[in-house]
Scaffold this active site. Structure first.
Site, PDB file in Angstrom:
ATOM      1  N   ASP A 221       0.883  -1.078   0.162  1.00  0.00           N
ATOM      2  CA  ASP A 221      -0.127   0.118   0.030  1.00  0.00           C
ATOM      3  C   ASP A 221       1.023   1.139  -0.038  1.00  0.00           C
ATOM      4  OD1 ASP A 221      -2.161   1.598  -0.052  1.00  0.00           O
ATOM      5  OD2 ASP A 221      -2.541   1.225   2.333  1.00  0.00           O
ATOM      6  N   ARG A 289     -14.183  -5.524  -4.666  1.00  0.00           N
ATOM      7  CA  ARG A 289     -14.930  -4.650  -3.814  1.00  0.00           C
ATOM      8  C   ARG A 289     -16.618  -4.644  -3.798  1.00  0.00           C
ATOM      9  NH1 ARG A 289     -12.073  -0.440  -1.501  1.00  0.00           N
ATOM     10  NH2 ARG A 289     -14.150  -0.504  -0.308  1.00  0.00           N
TER      11      ARG A 289
HETATM   12  N1  NVA Z   1      -3.671   3.420   3.260  1.00  0.00           N
HETATM   13  C1  NVA Z   1      -4.435   4.155   2.469  1.00  0.00           C
HETATM   14  C2  NVA Z   1      -5.864   3.112   1.801  1.00  0.00           C
HETATM   15  C3  NVA Z   1      -6.493   3.683   0.532  1.00  0.00           C
HETATM   16  C4  NVA Z   1      -7.525   2.732  -0.125  1.00  0.00           C
HETATM   17  C5  NVA Z   1      -5.290   5.597   2.697  1.00  0.00           C
HETATM   18  O1  NVA Z   1      -5.806   5.324   3.920  1.00  0.00           O
HETATM   19  O2  NVA Z   1      -5.176   6.522   2.037  1.00  0.00           O
HETATM   20  N1   CP Z   2      -9.021   1.054  -2.147  1.00  0.00           N
HETATM   21  C1   CP Z   2      -9.881   1.690  -1.788  1.00  0.00           C
HETATM   22  O1   CP Z   2     -10.545   1.745  -0.907  1.00  0.00           O
HETATM   23  O2   CP Z   2     -10.006   2.728  -2.892  1.00  0.00           O
HETATM   24  P1   CP Z   2     -10.578   4.145  -2.791  1.00  0.00           P
HETATM   25  O3   CP Z   2      -9.808   4.986  -2.015  1.00  0.00           O
HETATM   26  O4   CP Z   2     -10.730   4.458  -4.410  1.00  0.00           O
HETATM   27  O5   CP Z   2     -12.208   3.981  -2.432  1.00  0.00           O
END
Ligand code: NVA
Ligand code: CP
Length: 304
Positions: A221, A289
């Site tokens: 991530d 999702r």
């Molecule tokens: N760790 C990331 C995940 C996004 C889906 C965030 O919190 O921005």
């Molecule tokens: N992975 C995820 O939650 O994507 P979004 O931030 O686009 O919703």
């Protein structure tokens, strides 16, 4: 299950129930069949205090496919954005809606929404966790690998919301789990303790090659999550080398899967060439999702 607030609230049976319902709904959709309108006449409020592409669209489409109505509520447009409390907002929404999906910063806001609205609440991401994403990730692993037992999952990068939920979800599924983060960016203390309760099925290291050794699925991530934009430069230095690339995949098992919740910062946590080589798995994960979200709404919101 009335609400989905965290991953660790789930028992193994509940986790597998969600994955099974998701698989059934996916098969039904792929066969071109219409779903039973299980949420007919119901309204899901969707509060977003952070940006979203996948979460918003998958909940909105999923709710509509189950016969219900999705109501998008931007945090900035609500009085919440001008300081009205979560407690009062919750008590108002409890009188209008049938369920709420919320993406916000503080986990305590999600818990308070559940406490004061009396409604089913679905956590669409907080700084602490991202359970909906991890359900989709597990569904993808199950589809590509045929199950979980005997598999090794690995996470490389920031000990963030994704790491917290992946540790719990992967261990609960039956996989072992190893992660590599810089010393100063470990997952939160009680999640580390949760992992350690699984004995040698769990390990943490600062060494990405140690963590990825013989892995069957590698997750990663971004280095700076939403709300941490101001730390981006410091984090770039702290995470230098925490990159999923061809060299790292070289120590993993043959046919190792790659998963990224997206959006990705290619060239930082993941190299573009391996991202593209594993694009099929990564976009299956994004598609899932929708199926996972429908399963969660199906199980949390129905009234029978
Ligand atoms: N760790 C990331 C995940 C996004 C889906 C965030 O919190 O921005
Ligand atoms: N992975 C995820 O939650 O994507 P979004 O931030 O686009 O919703």
């Amino acid at each position: 299950m009335k609400s989905l607030l965290t991953m660790e609230q789930l028992s193994k049976n509940e986790l597998f129930d969600i994955l099974n319902v998701a698989s059934e709904l996916k098969s039904e959709q792929k066969a071109g069949k219409k779903h039973e309108k299980r949420l007919d006449g119901m309204t899901l409020g969707m509060i977003f205090q952070k940006s979203s592409t996948r979460t918003r669209v998958s909940f909105e489409v999923g709710m509509q496919q189950l016969g219900g109505y999705p109501l998008f509520l931007s945090g900035n447009d609500l009085q919440l954005g001008r300081g009205e409390s979560i407690k009062d907002t919750a008590r108002v929404f409890g009188r209008y809606l049938d369920g709420i999906m919320i993406r916000t910063f503080k986990q305590s806001d999600v818990e308070d929404l559940a406490k004061y609205s009396g409604l089913p609440i679905i956590n669409g991401l907080t700084d602490y966790c991202h359970p909906c994403q991890v359900l989709a990730d597990l569904l993808t692993v199950k589809e590509h690998k045929g199950g979980f037992d005997g598999l090794k999952a690995c996470y490389i990068g920031d000990g963030n919301n994704m790491a917290n939920s992946l540790i719990v979800g992967c261990l609960l599924s039956g996989m072992s789990f190893s992660l590599a983060t810089p010393e100063a960016y470990k997952p939160c203390e009680h999640i580390m303790r949760f992992g350690e309760s699984y004995g040698d099925k769990f390990s943490w290291s600062t060494d990405i090659f140690e963590a990825a050794d013989k892995a069957d699925v590698i997750f990663t991530d971004v280095w700076a999550s939403m709300g941490q934009e101001g730390e981006a430069e410091i984090r770039k230095k702290a995470f230098a080398g925490y990159c999923v690339d061809r060299k790292l995949l070289g120590v993993a098992n043959k046919n190792c899967m790659l998963q990224h919740c997206l959006p990705a910062h290619k060239g930082e946590e993941i190299a573009e060439d391996v991202f593209e080589e594993h694009a099929n798995e990564i976009f299956d994960e994004a598609e899932n999702r929708l199926h996972a979200q429908k399963a969660v709404m199906w199980l949390c919101m129905h009234k029978d």
